[in-house]
Design an enzyme around this catalytic site. Sequence first.
Site, PDB file in Angstrom:
ATOM      1  N   LYS A   1       0.838  -1.203   0.000  1.00 15.65           N
ATOM      2  CA  LYS A   1       0.000   0.000   0.000  1.00 15.65           C
ATOM      3  C   LYS A   1       0.875   1.256   0.000  1.00 15.65           C
ATOM      4  O   LYS A   1       0.629   2.206  -0.745  1.00 15.65           O
ATOM      5  CB  LYS A   1      -0.937  -0.011   1.230  1.00 15.65           C
ATOM      6  CG  LYS A   1      -2.059  -1.053   1.118  1.00 15.65           C
ATOM      7  CD  LYS A   1      -2.859  -1.219   2.412  1.00 15.65           C
ATOM      8  CE  LYS A   1      -3.902  -2.324   2.233  1.00 15.65           C
ATOM      9  NZ  LYS A   1      -4.714  -2.583   3.438  1.00 15.65           N
TER      10      LYS A   1
ATOM     11  N   GLN B   1      -4.348  -1.126   9.547  1.00 13.09           N
ATOM     12  CA  GLN B   1      -4.361  -2.476   8.993  1.00 13.09           C
ATOM     13  C   GLN B   1      -4.938  -3.466  10.015  1.00 13.09           C
ATOM     14  O   GLN B   1      -4.569  -3.451  11.192  1.00 13.09           O
ATOM     15  CB  GLN B   1      -2.934  -2.895   8.583  1.00 13.09           C
ATOM     16  CG  GLN B   1      -2.853  -4.212   7.847  1.00 13.09           C
ATOM     17  CD  GLN B   1      -3.504  -4.189   6.470  1.00 13.09           C
ATOM     18  OE1 GLN B   1      -3.626  -3.141   5.849  1.00 13.09           O
ATOM     19  NE2 GLN B   1      -3.923  -5.344   5.998  1.00 13.09           N
TER      20      GLN B   1
ATOM     21  N   ASP C   1     -10.792   3.196   4.448  1.00 12.16           N
ATOM     22  CA  ASP C   1     -11.215   1.793   4.403  1.00 12.16           C
ATOM     23  C   ASP C   1     -12.746   1.678   4.377  1.00 12.16           C
ATOM     24  O   ASP C   1     -13.277   0.584   4.166  1.00 12.16           O
ATOM     25  CB  ASP C   1     -10.683   1.040   5.627  1.00 12.16           C
ATOM     26  CG  ASP C   1      -9.543   0.108   5.283  1.00 12.16           C
ATOM     27  OD1 ASP C   1      -9.473  -0.313   4.112  1.00 12.16           O
ATOM     28  OD2 ASP C   1      -8.740  -0.193   6.173  1.00 12.16           O
TER      29      ASP C   1
HETATM   30  N1  GUN Z   1      -6.806  -6.633   6.429  1.00  7.79           N
HETATM   31  C1  GUN Z   1      -7.147  -7.416   5.366  1.00  7.79           C
HETATM   32  N2  GUN Z   1      -7.702  -6.662   4.400  1.00  7.79           N
HETATM   33  C2  GUN Z   1      -7.720  -5.395   4.847  1.00  7.79           C
HETATM   34  C3  GUN Z   1      -8.186  -4.159   4.297  1.00  7.79           C
HETATM   35  O1  GUN Z   1      -8.713  -4.068   3.187  1.00  7.79           O
HETATM   36  N3  GUN Z   1      -8.021  -3.068   5.087  1.00  7.79           N
HETATM   37  C4  GUN Z   1      -7.476  -3.144   6.317  1.00  7.79           C
HETATM   38  N4  GUN Z   1      -7.379  -2.023   7.020  1.00  7.79           N
HETATM   39  N5  GUN Z   1      -7.043  -4.251   6.858  1.00  7.79           N
HETATM   40  C5  GUN Z   1      -7.170  -5.380   6.130  1.00  7.79           C
END
Ligand code: GUN
Length: 314
Positions: A53, A97, A120
């Site tokens: 990311k 995350q 998110d």
């Molecule tokens: N953990 C697994 N997928 C995601 C996601 O799309 N966003 C976040 N913040 N954590 C995750």
Amino acid sequence: MGARVLDGNKIRDQIKAELAGQIRDLKAAGVTPGLAAVLVGENPASQIYVRSKVKTTEALGLYSEKIEWPATTSTEQLLDLIARLNAREEIDGILVQLPLPPQVDAKRVLEAIDPGKDVDGLHPVNIGNLVSGRPGLVPCTPAGIIEILVRSSIPINGARAVVVGRSDMVGKPVAILLLHNHATVTICHSKTRDLAAVAREGDILVAAMGKAASVTGEFIKPGATVIDVGINRLTTPEEVRRIFHDPAGPLGELEAKGSVLVGDVQPEDVREKAGAYTPVPGGVGPLTIAMLMANTVKAARLRRGTRASAGSRS
Ligand code: GUN
């Protein structure tokens, strides 16, 4: 003729190219969208996701900040961090995350994020906006699934869509997005009676239950579009033999790489029965990060008073 492969990498590149143009315009107007990525603990999968990311954020010329804290971090410490990020003008998006360590109250942390910076799309305000059809930030993977369908000219309007899995992050929001795009939507899950028969009604079948290769041929209506959200890592020859009808190729891959990635859909069955499908890897996965970038640009526009237009099909 075999099933059509819906290439997530290609669609991701299209979206990134569109975003690059928007970012250029924003920068010309003196705005550099900024994303803060928060990683707590040492979950190896989370480390890979966050690295990816951050790399994409930087490659697009956005401002990026990676905050890595130890697994012993408390809820209070994270709430304090979120409050500081909420207050900073140059931060448009805050990504925490998941999963967070068990001692952390993840819901409290996510609810502390300013909804305008919640890239998110998991804050209750954004969930409420999504359900009631108001503009807002939409969860990344569900938004990416709609991008794949629309950009691949798969008809959603009037289609029967079946979503297997009811998570807050994927199953529930993708069902709402499909509904807003005029599909007739069924959400089903592990407790659904005769799950395969229900799944088989889907012209569009979304597999998002997080269980390796559990959507087998009997779940798939011939010619259906199958969207596989799962990412599961097989690490033993027994698992590979249990899942694949013809395990020679995957066993070779296991030997060479130490693991084999499979989705929630049985990969040989889907090639045989579907009309179109997303592969694993290279299907839905690449879209999740692309939509995070789209949400960061959208958050910057919404917060800083320029009109939003990026990646919104909700
Ligand atoms: N953990 C697994 N997928 C995601 C996601 O799309 N966003 C976040 N913040 N954590 C995750």
